[in-house]
Design a protein around this motif. Sequence first.
Motif, mmCIF file in Angstrom:
data_model
loop_
_atom_site.group_PDB
_atom_site.id
_atom_site.type_symbol
_atom_site.label_atom_id
_atom_site.label_comp_id
_atom_site.label_asym_id
_atom_site.label_seq_id
_atom_site.Cartn_x
_atom_site.Cartn_y
_atom_site.Cartn_z
ATOM 1 N N ASN A 51 13.708 -44.456 12.688
ATOM 2 C CA ASN A 51 13.957 -43.026 12.469
ATOM 3 C C ASN A 51 12.653 -42.254 12.268
ATOM 4 N N PHE A 52 11.738 -42.819 11.518
ATOM 5 C CA PHE A 52 10.446 -42.164 11.306
ATOM 6 C C PHE A 52 9.723 -41.972 12.632
ATOM 7 N N LEU A 53 9.689 -43.019 13.452
ATOM 8 C CA LEU A 53 9.013 -42.939 14.746
ATOM 9 C C LEU A 53 9.696 -41.922 15.662
ATOM 10 N N LYS A 54 11.016 -41.975 15.696
ATOM 11 C CA LYS A 54 11.781 -41.054 16.549
ATOM 12 C C LYS A 54 11.556 -39.602 16.134
ATOM 13 N N GLU A 55 11.664 -39.330 14.846
ATOM 14 C CA GLU A 55 11.476 -37.967 14.346
ATOM 15 C C GLU A 55 10.051 -37.476 14.591
ATOM 16 N N GLY A 56 9.081 -38.366 14.419
ATOM 17 C CA GLY A 56 7.689 -37.990 14.650
ATOM 18 C C GLY A 56 7.441 -37.570 16.082
ATOM 19 N N LEU A 57 8.099 -38.263 17.015
ATOM 20 C CA LEU A 57 7.945 -37.918 18.426
ATOM 21 C C LEU A 57 8.752 -36.687 18.799
ATOM 22 N N LEU A 58 9.998 -36.631 18.354
ATOM 23 C CA LEU A 58 10.856 -35.498 18.714
ATOM 24 C C LEU A 58 10.343 -34.178 18.149
ATOM 25 N N ASP A 59 9.815 -34.223 16.935
ATOM 26 C CA ASP A 59 9.320 -33.018 16.284
ATOM 27 C C ASP A 59 7.891 -32.674 16.712
ATOM 28 N N ASP A 60 7.301 -33.553 17.547
ATOM 29 C CA ASP A 60 5.899 -33.404 17.928
ATOM 30 C C ASP A 60 5.048 -33.168 16.681
ATOM 31 N N SER A 61 5.321 -33.988 15.661
ATOM 32 C CA SER A 61 4.634 -33.862 14.377
ATOM 33 C C SER A 61 3.184 -34.316 14.492
ATOM 34 N N ASP A 62 2.470 -34.219 13.388
ATOM 35 C CA ASP A 62 1.088 -34.676 13.397
ATOM 36 C C ASP A 62 0.989 -36.203 13.519
ATOM 37 N N TRP A 63 2.123 -36.891 13.489
ATOM 38 C CA TRP A 63 2.163 -38.334 13.703
ATOM 39 C C TRP A 63 2.319 -38.685 15.182
ATOM 40 N N ALA A 64 2.718 -37.750 16.021
ATOM 41 C CA ALA A 64 3.089 -38.040 17.414
ATOM 42 C C ALA A 64 1.969 -38.722 18.190
ATOM 43 N N GLU A 65 0.756 -38.250 18.053
ATOM 44 C CA GLU A 65 -0.356 -38.826 18.815
ATOM 45 C C GLU A 65 -0.584 -40.291 18.456
ATOM 46 N N ILE A 66 -0.557 -40.609 17.173
ATOM 47 C CA ILE A 66 -0.801 -41.989 16.751
ATOM 48 C C ILE A 66 0.414 -42.874 17.045
ATOM 49 N N ILE A 67 1.612 -42.309 17.045
ATOM 50 C CA ILE A 67 2.806 -43.063 17.452
ATOM 51 C C ILE A 67 2.703 -43.407 18.931
ATOM 52 N N ASP A 68 2.216 -42.475 19.739
ATOM 53 C CA ASP A 68 1.977 -42.764 21.163
ATOM 54 C C ASP A 68 0.968 -43.889 21.320
ATOM 55 N N HIS A 69 -0.060 -43.877 20.478
ATOM 56 C CA HIS A 69 -1.062 -44.950 20.517
ATOM 57 C C HIS A 69 -0.423 -46.306 20.195
ATOM 58 N N LEU A 70 0.463 -46.333 19.217
ATOM 59 C CA LEU A 70 1.183 -47.555 18.879
ATOM 60 C C LEU A 70 2.018 -48.024 20.068
ATOM 61 N N ASN A 71 2.709 -47.098 20.707
ATOM 62 C CA ASN A 71 3.518 -47.430 21.865
ATOM 63 C C ASN A 71 2.692 -48.110 22.952
ATOM 64 N N VAL A 72 1.558 -47.537 23.265
ATOM 65 C CA VAL A 72 0.668 -48.106 24.290
ATOM 66 C C VAL A 72 0.145 -49.480 23.839
ATOM 67 N N SER A 73 -0.187 -49.610 22.573
ATOM 68 C CA SER A 73 -0.723 -50.863 22.051
ATOM 69 C C SER A 73 0.274 -52.008 22.088
#
Length: 75
Positions: A51-73
């Motif tokens: 839920n944290f990851l989903k909300e961070g991406l959907l809300d384009d929060s300040d976490w979105a960029e680093i969540i994208d980095h995790l996804n790629v990693s």
Amino acid sequence: MEHIIHPFSELFEQLGLDASHDGIEHFLASHRLPPDMELVDAPFWSKAQANFLKEGLLDDSDWAEIIDHLNVSLR
């Protein structure tokens, strides 16, 4: 509004994971995502983590960029 950049280790802390360098390396070496699986659907996340990851991406929060980095990693 200022956009906050979170370090990778801070994302691991937020997810309740070992945020040490070795802990992050171990997590990334131990978990892989198939190309067709969404990050938030990975079976190794708890409901709260997903839920944290989903909300961070959907809300384009300040976490979105680093969540994208995790996804790629994890690929």
